[in-house]
Design a protein around this motif. Structure first.
Motif, mmCIF file in Angstrom:
data_model
loop_
_atom_site.group_PDB
_atom_site.id
_atom_site.type_symbol
_atom_site.label_atom_id
_atom_site.label_comp_id
_atom_site.label_asym_id
_atom_site.label_seq_id
_atom_site.Cartn_x
_atom_site.Cartn_y
_atom_site.Cartn_z
ATOM 1 N N LYS A 1 0.815 -1.207 0.000
ATOM 2 C CA LYS A 1 0.000 0.000 0.000
ATOM 3 C C LYS A 1 0.857 1.268 0.000
ATOM 4 C CE LYS A 1 -3.796 -2.247 2.513
ATOM 5 N NZ LYS A 1 -4.633 -2.217 3.740
ATOM 6 N N ALA A 2 1.904 1.277 0.822
ATOM 7 C CA ALA A 2 2.711 2.489 0.968
ATOM 8 C C ALA A 2 3.523 2.803 -0.284
ATOM 9 C CB ALA A 2 3.648 2.348 2.166
ATOM 10 N N PHE A 3 4.046 1.754 -0.945
ATOM 11 C CA PHE A 3 4.856 1.957 -2.152
ATOM 12 C C PHE A 3 4.023 1.913 -3.422
ATOM 13 C CE2 PHE A 3 9.267 0.455 -0.408
ATOM 14 C CZ PHE A 3 9.223 1.476 0.527
ATOM 15 N N ARG A 4 2.734 1.615 -3.288
ATOM 16 C CA ARG A 4 1.804 1.545 -4.421
ATOM 17 C C ARG A 4 2.203 0.467 -5.433
ATOM 18 N NH1 ARG A 4 3.747 6.237 -2.066
ATOM 19 N NH2 ARG A 4 4.588 6.971 -4.062
ATOM 20 N N ARG A 5 2.902 -0.547 -4.973
ATOM 21 C CA ARG A 5 3.330 -1.680 -5.800
ATOM 22 C C ARG A 5 3.835 -2.764 -4.857
ATOM 23 N NH1 ARG A 5 8.590 -1.819 -4.951
ATOM 24 N NH2 ARG A 5 9.797 0.105 -4.698
ATOM 25 N N PRO A 6 3.936 -4.016 -5.322
ATOM 26 C CA PRO A 6 4.524 -5.057 -4.468
ATOM 27 C C PRO A 6 6.001 -4.780 -4.212
ATOM 28 C CG PRO A 6 3.257 -6.012 -6.284
ATOM 29 C CD PRO A 6 3.412 -4.559 -6.592
ATOM 30 N N LEU A 7 6.458 -5.100 -3.024
ATOM 31 C CA LEU A 7 7.884 -4.966 -2.725
ATOM 32 C C LEU A 7 8.651 -6.106 -3.380
ATOM 33 C CD1 LEU A 7 6.653 -3.070 -0.547
ATOM 34 C CD2 LEU A 7 8.470 -3.847 0.996
ATOM 35 N N THR A 8 9.873 -5.847 -3.734
ATOM 36 C CA THR A 8 10.744 -6.913 -4.231
ATOM 37 C C THR A 8 11.254 -7.722 -3.037
ATOM 38 O OG1 THR A 8 12.767 -5.601 -4.077
ATOM 39 C CG2 THR A 8 11.470 -5.423 -6.125
ATOM 40 N N PRO B 1 12.391 6.767 -0.158
ATOM 41 C CA PRO B 1 12.086 7.464 -1.410
ATOM 42 C C PRO B 1 10.913 6.843 -2.164
ATOM 43 C CG PRO B 1 14.443 7.212 -1.169
ATOM 44 C CD PRO B 1 13.829 6.414 -0.066
ATOM 45 N N SER B 2 10.719 5.540 -2.033
ATOM 46 C CA SER B 2 9.597 4.898 -2.718
ATOM 47 C C SER B 2 8.257 5.301 -2.118
ATOM 48 C CB SER B 2 9.745 3.372 -2.659
ATOM 49 O OG SER B 2 10.840 2.949 -3.438
ATOM 50 N N PHE B 3 8.283 5.872 -0.916
ATOM 51 C CA PHE B 3 7.070 6.411 -0.305
ATOM 52 C C PHE B 3 6.931 7.893 -0.601
ATOM 53 C CE2 PHE B 3 5.162 8.642 3.360
ATOM 54 C CZ PHE B 3 3.879 8.113 3.302
ATOM 55 N N LEU B 4 7.978 8.660 -0.383
ATOM 56 C CA LEU B 4 7.913 10.115 -0.530
ATOM 57 C C LEU B 4 7.823 10.558 -1.982
ATOM 58 C CD1 LEU B 4 10.582 11.157 2.133
ATOM 59 C CD2 LEU B 4 8.093 11.237 2.360
ATOM 60 N N LEU B 5 8.354 9.762 -2.868
ATOM 61 C CA LEU B 5 8.262 10.060 -4.294
ATOM 62 C C LEU B 5 7.104 9.283 -4.897
ATOM 63 C CD1 LEU B 5 12.038 9.766 -5.259
ATOM 64 C CD2 LEU B 5 10.778 11.828 -4.644
ATOM 65 N N ILE B 6 6.723 9.676 -6.104
ATOM 66 C CA ILE B 6 5.746 8.917 -6.887
ATOM 67 C C ILE B 6 6.467 8.500 -8.165
ATOM 68 C CG2 ILE B 6 3.383 8.876 -7.773
ATOM 69 C CD1 ILE B 6 2.848 11.413 -6.154
ATOM 70 N N PRO B 7 7.422 7.580 -8.045
ATOM 71 C CA PRO B 7 8.332 7.290 -9.161
ATOM 72 C C PRO B 7 7.653 6.577 -10.319
ATOM 73 C CG PRO B 7 8.675 5.741 -7.364
ATOM 74 C CD PRO B 7 7.710 6.766 -6.852
ATOM 75 N N GLU B 8 8.128 6.873 -11.514
ATOM 76 C CA GLU B 8 7.677 6.198 -12.734
ATOM 77 C C GLU B 8 8.924 5.675 -13.427
ATOM 78 O OE1 GLU B 8 3.688 8.947 -13.339
ATOM 79 O OE2 GLU B 8 5.428 9.308 -14.621
ATOM 80 N N LEU B 9 9.215 4.402 -13.160
ATOM 81 C CA LEU B 9 10.497 3.813 -13.559
ATOM 82 C C LEU B 9 10.386 2.828 -14.710
ATOM 83 C CD1 LEU B 9 11.932 3.197 -9.973
ATOM 84 C CD2 LEU B 9 12.219 5.205 -11.451
ATOM 85 N N SER B 10 9.172 2.644 -15.229
ATOM 86 C CA SER B 10 8.997 1.722 -16.354
ATOM 87 C C SER B 10 9.846 2.161 -17.543
ATOM 88 C CB SER B 10 7.533 1.672 -16.776
ATOM 89 O OG SER B 10 7.377 0.943 -17.973
ATOM 90 N N GLN B 11 10.409 1.182 -18.239
ATOM 91 C CA GLN B 11 11.215 1.463 -19.426
ATOM 92 C C GLN B 11 10.605 0.836 -20.680
ATOM 93 O OE1 GLN B 11 13.937 3.527 -19.414
ATOM 94 N NE2 GLN B 11 13.294 3.888 -17.291
ATOM 95 N N THR B 12 9.376 0.356 -20.589
ATOM 96 C CA THR B 12 8.713 -0.304 -21.713
ATOM 97 C C THR B 12 8.231 0.723 -22.727
ATOM 98 O OG1 THR B 12 7.965 -2.088 -20.259
ATOM 99 C CG2 THR B 12 6.855 -1.862 -22.384
#
Length: 578
Positions: free
Chosen positions: A170-177, A211-222
């Motif tokens: 929930k906090a990272f808006r994605r599953p953790l690795t 940073p994965s919480f404080l930022l809203i990162p968009e790291l996709s490279q597709t």
């Protein structure tokens, strides 16, 4: 000793997790206030509650315009790692942990943070994030919201690991690795080991400074099949939706849609947007916030809610009046949206929200009202739209008199887009001698000098004169306090080549609602606010489409919001040049 151990551990985990911490950058994210996708597929309009059936999607929207008024299809470059805004931080902490106030002063979680800024994170701003994160974690783990983070005994086998996995999703808006889970688990592997409850608190604090919480990162490279740019991942699309519509994290339903690959097409994205927009308790505040931004209420240099009033002359104005006036307009904007209202209704609706603070201003008996706002309908000729409400009229007036100049300048610059330029030096201190029977006559004399006439007589004053039937707190008047009869007629310039003789405020509001430049400015600011970047020509295609839609009688404010999610620039990213 416990607090010291937590701080040291958080510092350590921040170093471990912050692979991108040197880029804790400040670009605003979707739904940000300066104040993205579009897959081939669904045809048809935005269907949202109260929409009136007239929504239309935005095909191929999102432009890299060569200039204002020029639509060049494409996707504008945006920040890859925008940082949460303070208002988003408050909503996220509330939604995740139930926390609305922290510290001895019970201030909002963002109350100690630096004001929103762009650029790299400063050491002091970073320190404050850590301090606030520690305080929130402590309050959660020692208070009634503990189960929002952890529901098992921290000492039990796999409790902490399961908590890290579930809360992290929930906090990272994605599953953790797996590596991320292992890094969080290291917080409890110290020598000597910390008490399980302390480790749990440290773990929560570490999430809040990641940073994965404080930022809203968009790291996709597709690469997107269209060739326009990078295709956002399903989790990034979910985040864009939630921060655009709610200013916060995805809920369980949106997370499930992302996990189930149900955010791949335009239709799927619109289905989630429609569901989310229907939740007024979450989207309504964002609608109010945008309209405050559009009307300059969020502008610290504007006059909103600042003008004091003479208590003897206006006993109906009290210390709490501006709070009520502000809340009334927030409710007004939401009501327009959720009753199926259109752009024109912002200027023509006679719906109002009345309590004991503003009842007398609207000619109603205050004894029939409490401190709570009650929905009413006012005289449709006297009170069309938000500009005839006490909030605007009292803010743009003086302590004892109306101010056609303040009201007219606001209308010219912010509503009609006719900017006369800055006032002359010392203009605010100028006065004029004489005997005047109306405030209008006084202003005419004050601005009759040759160096003033070009702006005031032709542009500013006429628009202000139309509001002269409202006194300095917004009460209707037909006789000026100076003794003369009110003349609220004027020849008003709405745009180049469009000057009309106005005989009533309702006629003026009707003209404004139909003025192309007013709709264009509204659409421009809506796109800028929604996508979280300053207004620019790069979004001209979607602005043009929304502007066209606004002219339709059955196109609603909620249609406009849903259509933002259908733009190419919602689902596709182009990296901004450093």
């Amino acid at each position: 000793m416990k607090e010291k151990r937590i701080l040291v551990a958080v510092g350590a985990v921040a170093a471990v997790l912050a692979a991108c911490s040197s880029n804790v950058d400040g670009g605003a994210g979707p739904g940000a206030q300066p104040g993205g996708g579009n897959s081939p597929g669904a045809a048809g309009g935005s269907t949202v509650p109260g929409a009136g059936g007239g929504g239309s999607s935005v095909p191929g929207a999102g432009g890299t315009g060569a200039g204002a008024g020029t639509c060049v299809p494409g996707v504008p470059p945006t920040s890859q790692i925008p940082r949460m805004l303070n208002r988003q931080y408050d909503l996220v902490v509330k939604d995740l942990l139930g926390v609305t106030a922290v510290g001895a002063n019970a201030q909002p979680p963002s109350g100690s943070l630096y004001a929103d800024f762009t650029g790299a994170m400063s050491p002091d701003a970073w320190r404050i994030y850590q301090d606030v994160g520690n305080q929130i974690a402590h309050d959660v783990m020692t208070g009634p919201n503990k189960t929002k983070f952890i529901t098992c005994d921290p000492a039990a086998t796999d409790c902490l690991k399961n908590t890290i996995t579930a809360f992290g999703r929930k906090a990272f808006r994605r599953p953790l690795t797996d590596d991320e889970v292992a890094r969080f688990m290291k917080l409890g592997q110290t020598t000597p080991p910390g008490a399980p409850a302390d480790v749990a608190e440290t773990t929560l604090a570490a999430f809040l400074v990641s940073p994965s919480f404080l930022l809203i990162p968009e790291l996709s490279q597709t690469a997107d099949p269209s060739g326009m740019g990078v295709q956002l991942s399903k989790y990034e699309i979910a985040s864009r939706l939630s921060f655009l519509l709610w200013g916060s994290v995805p809920d369980d339903a949106l997370n499930a849609a992302a996990d189930g690959d149900m955010l791949q097409t335009k239709a799927q994205i619109l289905a989630q947007a429609t569901r989310m927009i229907a939740m007024r308790d979450k989207t309504g505040p964002l609608i109010s916030s945008f309209h405050r931004d559009w009307a300059q209420m969020n502008n610290a240099n504007a006059h909103w809610y600042k003008a004091p009033k003479d208590a003897t002359k206006y006993p109906m104005f009290t210390a709490t009046s501006y709070n009520s006036f502000s809340a009334e307009l927030d409710n007004f904007f939401q009501e327009i949206a959720y009753s199926g209202g259109s752009f024109k209704d912002l200027f023509l609706s006679n719906v109002a929200f009345v309590n004991q603070d503003n009842a007398a201003i609207y000619g109603l008996d205050p004894s029939g009202y409490t401190a709570d706002l009650k929905k009413v309908t006012l005289d449709a000729d006297q009170r069309p739209g938000f500009l005839t409400r006490a909030g605007f009229l009292a803010s743009y007036a003086h302590s004892t008199t109306t101010s056609p100049i303040l009201r007219g300048a606001f209308m010219s610059i912010n509503i009609l887009g006719v900017n006369p330029g800055p006032p002359l030096d010392g203009a605010a201190q100028q006065t004029v001698d004489g005997v005047f029977m109306t405030q209008r006559a006084y202003v005419d004399a004050l601005t009759s000098k040759a160096e003033c006439k070009g702006c005031h007589i032709a542009i500013i004053n006429p628009e202000g004169y139309v509001f002269e039937n409202y006194d300095a707190v917004g009460k209707w008047q037909t006789v000026d306090p100076l003794g003369g009869a009110i003349d609220a007629t004027a020849s008003v310039t709405f745009s180049t080549g469009n000057t009309k003789q106005i005989t009533s405020v309702k006629q003026m509001m009707t003209e404004i609602a139909n003025t192309p430049n007013t709709k264009q400015m509204y659409a421009t600011q809506f796109v800028a606010y929604g996508f979280g970047r300053p207004a620019n020509a790069n979004d001209q295609c979607i602005v043009d489409q929304l502007n066209t839609n606004l002219a339709k009688s059955d196109y609603t404010v909620l249609n406009l919001l849903a259509d933002l999610t259908q733009a190419d620039s919602f689902r596709v990213r182009v990296q901004a040049t450093p």
